[in-house]
Scaffold this motif. Structure first.
Motif, PDB file in Angstrom:
ATOM      1  N   ASN A   1     -50.948  26.998  34.018  1.00  0.00           N
ATOM      2  CA  ASN A   1     -51.649  28.009  34.804  1.00  0.00           C
ATOM      3  C   ASN A   1     -52.930  27.469  35.428  1.00  0.00           C
ATOM      4  OD1 ASN A   1     -49.690  29.922  34.230  1.00  0.00           O
ATOM      5  ND2 ASN A   1     -50.780  30.734  32.449  1.00  0.00           N
ATOM      6  N   GLU A   2     -53.570  26.526  34.750  1.00  0.00           N
ATOM      7  CA  GLU A   2     -54.807  25.946  35.268  1.00  0.00           C
ATOM      8  C   GLU A   2     -54.546  24.830  36.269  1.00  0.00           C
ATOM      9  OE1 GLU A   2     -56.933  24.754  31.844  1.00  0.00           O
ATOM     10  OE2 GLU A   2     -57.586  26.780  31.307  1.00  0.00           O
ATOM     11  N   GLY A   3     -53.285  24.546  36.529  1.00  0.00           N
ATOM     12  CA  GLY A   3     -52.943  23.559  37.548  1.00  0.00           C
ATOM     13  C   GLY A   3     -52.898  22.130  37.080  1.00  0.00           C
ATOM     14  N   GLY A   4     -53.040  21.895  35.770  1.00  0.00           N
ATOM     15  CA  GLY A   4     -53.050  20.519  35.290  1.00  0.00           C
ATOM     16  C   GLY A   4     -51.673  19.938  35.063  1.00  0.00           C
ATOM     17  N   ILE A   5     -50.662  20.786  34.883  1.00  0.00           N
ATOM     18  CA  ILE A   5     -49.313  20.313  34.584  1.00  0.00           C
ATOM     19  C   ILE A   5     -48.342  20.862  35.620  1.00  0.00           C
ATOM     20  CG2 ILE A   5     -47.434  20.380  32.893  1.00  0.00           C
ATOM     21  CD1 ILE A   5     -49.509  20.507  30.710  1.00  0.00           C
ATOM     22  N   TYR A   6     -47.510  19.966  36.121  1.00  0.00           N
ATOM     23  CA  TYR A   6     -46.566  20.347  37.173  1.00  0.00           C
ATOM     24  C   TYR A   6     -45.412  21.170  36.587  1.00  0.00           C
ATOM     25  CZ  TYR A   6     -42.871  19.623  40.703  1.00  0.00           C
ATOM     26  OH  TYR A   6     -41.861  19.799  41.610  1.00  0.00           O
ATOM     27  N   ARG A   7     -44.931  20.749  35.377  1.00  0.00           N
ATOM     28  CA  ARG A   7     -43.774  21.450  34.822  1.00  0.00           C
ATOM     29  C   ARG A   7     -43.657  21.179  33.325  1.00  0.00           C
ATOM     30  NH1 ARG A   7     -38.050  21.975  37.977  1.00  0.00           N
ATOM     31  NH2 ARG A   7     -37.085  23.496  36.610  1.00  0.00           N
ATOM     32  N   PHE A   8     -43.019  22.138  32.634  1.00  0.00           N
ATOM     33  CA  PHE A   8     -42.708  21.988  31.216  1.00  0.00           C
ATOM     34  C   PHE A   8     -41.186  21.906  31.067  1.00  0.00           C
ATOM     35  CE2 PHE A   8     -41.291  24.477  27.455  1.00  0.00           C
ATOM     36  CZ  PHE A   8     -41.585  23.537  26.490  1.00  0.00           C
ATOM     37  N   ILE A   9     -40.726  20.879  30.299  1.00  0.00           N
ATOM     38  CA  ILE A   9     -39.290  20.689  30.061  1.00  0.00           C
ATOM     39  C   ILE A   9     -39.042  20.790  28.555  1.00  0.00           C
ATOM     40  CG2 ILE A   9     -37.335  19.099  30.247  1.00  0.00           C
ATOM     41  CD1 ILE A   9     -38.689  17.847  32.661  1.00  0.00           C
ATOM     42  N   PRO A  10     -38.191  21.721  28.135  1.00  0.00           N
ATOM     43  CA  PRO A  10     -37.936  21.871  26.704  1.00  0.00           C
ATOM     44  C   PRO A  10     -36.950  20.810  26.195  1.00  0.00           C
ATOM     45  CG  PRO A  10     -36.663  23.485  27.928  1.00  0.00           C
ATOM     46  CD  PRO A  10     -37.500  22.760  28.939  1.00  0.00           C
ATOM     47  N   LYS A  11     -37.099  20.480  24.911  1.00  0.00           N
ATOM     48  CA  LYS A  11     -36.116  19.642  24.215  1.00  0.00           C
ATOM     49  C   LYS A  11     -35.149  20.550  23.468  1.00  0.00           C
ATOM     50  CE  LYS A  11     -39.146  15.672  23.166  1.00  0.00           C
ATOM     51  NZ  LYS A  11     -39.760  14.894  22.065  1.00  0.00           N
ATOM     52  N   PRO A  12     -33.856  20.204  23.399  1.00  0.00           N
ATOM     53  CA  PRO A  12     -33.248  19.079  24.134  1.00  0.00           C
ATOM     54  C   PRO A  12     -33.100  19.425  25.615  1.00  0.00           C
ATOM     55  CG  PRO A  12     -31.570  20.314  22.965  1.00  0.00           C
ATOM     56  CD  PRO A  12     -32.882  20.935  22.574  1.00  0.00           C
ATOM     57  N   TRP A  13     -33.220  18.439  26.478  1.00  0.00           N
ATOM     58  CA  TRP A  13     -33.157  18.668  27.915  1.00  0.00           C
ATOM     59  C   TRP A  13     -31.733  18.500  28.432  1.00  0.00           C
ATOM     60  CZ3 TRP A  13     -35.800  14.312  25.954  1.00  0.00           C
ATOM     61  CH2 TRP A  13     -35.093  13.107  26.048  1.00  0.00           C
ATOM     62  N   ASP A  14     -31.481  19.044  29.579  1.00  0.00           N
ATOM     63  CA  ASP A  14     -30.226  18.816  30.291  1.00  0.00           C
ATOM     64  C   ASP A  14     -30.414  17.547  31.129  1.00  0.00           C
ATOM     65  OD1 ASP A  14     -28.749  19.258  33.126  1.00  0.00           O
ATOM     66  OD2 ASP A  14     -27.552  20.162  31.514  1.00  0.00           O
ATOM     67  N   ASP A  15     -29.493  16.579  30.981  1.00  0.00           N
ATOM     68  CA  ASP A  15     -29.665  15.276  31.627  1.00  0.00           C
ATOM     69  C   ASP A  15     -29.828  15.387  33.146  1.00  0.00           C
ATOM     70  OD1 ASP A  15     -29.541  14.136  29.180  1.00  0.00           O
ATOM     71  OD2 ASP A  15     -27.524  13.262  29.417  1.00  0.00           O
ATOM     72  N   GLU A  16     -28.929  16.089  33.818  1.00  0.00           N
ATOM     73  CA  GLU A  16     -28.987  16.189  35.277  1.00  0.00           C
ATOM     74  C   GLU A  16     -30.211  16.982  35.733  1.00  0.00           C
ATOM     75  OE1 GLU A  16     -27.113  14.490  37.353  1.00  0.00           O
ATOM     76  OE2 GLU A  16     -26.237  13.600  35.529  1.00  0.00           O
TER      77      GLU A  16
END
Length: 297
Positions: free
Chosen positions: A105-120
């Motif tokens: 929200n503060e603009g420091g992170i572009y995106r969050f990806i949860p584990k386990p991730w989808d490869d594609e």
């Protein structure tokens, strides 16, 4: 067809830094992304990653959140002053996403990806992040180019203003000299319109029928002389001292010669009525005007 053939070329020059304290995660990422064209760097701690960032520029940082000594968000906070302002992504398999959401929200992170991730999905997210960086980089470059062009334009405008002021001062000085010149002087444009006369020139014009600025001198001279003046304006250059000497046979100036000069007169000519033996006086005056009219610096 190889997968990388359709990918944009800028990916080949970009670097992605992966940070995770679990070697098995880094190994899985290395195997998954081995065919991706961008350069990949894998490290096991935030401190090691900071050392890398001090030595080279990267375009994307992907870090685990839950790491000993330094969490992912703490590590990314330390990268806020990194040259190039890389894109930042967090990967985490834990439910402690409050700090992650706050960072997003503060603009420091572009995106969050949860584990386990989808490869594609992960590969697509990395490509989109690098595309975002590329577009931002292009926008910054265009902004800098526009600022530089604006700076150059401002300098050009200042120089133009300076030259205009210099030319105005020299023109006023020239007109001051010519105004008291003992022989009639007319300035005309290329359309043969009368635009200026000194004091003796105005006296002559009054005797010869009277012209006011804007009138055409074709009303003053016979066609044979007008044709010669027109030819002079076509064939002469701005450096021509005089290109035309015409003996006059007017009762007001029985011994005068008509001299037409384009020296120092922009888009026009100077017309002098004076005895031919006094041409050296005219040459000194016009040469002085030409020197004053040259740009300085």
């Amino acid at each position: 067809m190889p997968e990388t053939e359709s990918l944009p070329e800028y990916l080949n020059s970009y670097t992605v830094l992966f940070v995770d304290d679990e070697p098995s995660i880094l190994h899985a990422l290395r195997r998954l992304l081995r065919r991706e064209p961008y350069k990949k760097i894998f490290v096991e701690s935030g401190e090691e990653a900071l050392n890398i960032l001090r030595e080279q520029r990267v375009q994307l940082i992907i870090t685990d959140q839950r790491m000993p000594e330094m969490s992912g968000t703490e590590f990314l906070e330390k990268t806020s002053e990194i040259p190039g302002d890389p894109i930042r992504i967090i990967i985490s398999g834990y439910a402690d996403i409050t700090s992650i959401v706050k960072a997003i929200n503060e603009g420091g992170i572009y995106r969050f990806i949860p584990k386990p991730w989808d490869d594609e999905e992960l590969k697509g997210t990395i490509r989109h992040a690098l595309e975002h960086y590329h577009l931002r980089e292009q926008n910054q470059r265009m902004t800098e180019e526009l600022r530089e062009k604006a700076r150059q334009l401002e300098q050009a405008n200042q120089r133009l203003q300076q030259l205009t002021e210099e030319r105005t001062r020299s023109l006023h000085a020239f007109q001051g000299i010519i105004h008291y010149f003992p022989f009639p002087f007319l300035a005309i444009n290329r359309e043969l319109d009368f635009i200026y006369a000194n004091a003796t020139g105005m006296e002559l014009l009054n005797k010869m029928g009277g012209l006011i600025p804007g009138d055409n001198i074709s009303e003053l001279f016979p066609n044979s002389i007008i044709s010669q003046i027109e030819q002079t304006l076509i064939s002469s250059t701005d450096d021509s001292f005089y290109s035309l000497l015409i003996p006059m046979s007017h009762e007001s100036l029985p011994d005068a010669t008509l001299l037409v000069s384009t020296a120092g007169i922009q888009d026009g000519a100077a017309v002098f009525f004076m005895p031919a033996e006094c041409q050296h006086v005219l040459r000194h005056v016009v040469n002085w005007w030409k020197q004053q009219d040259q740009p300085h610096g």
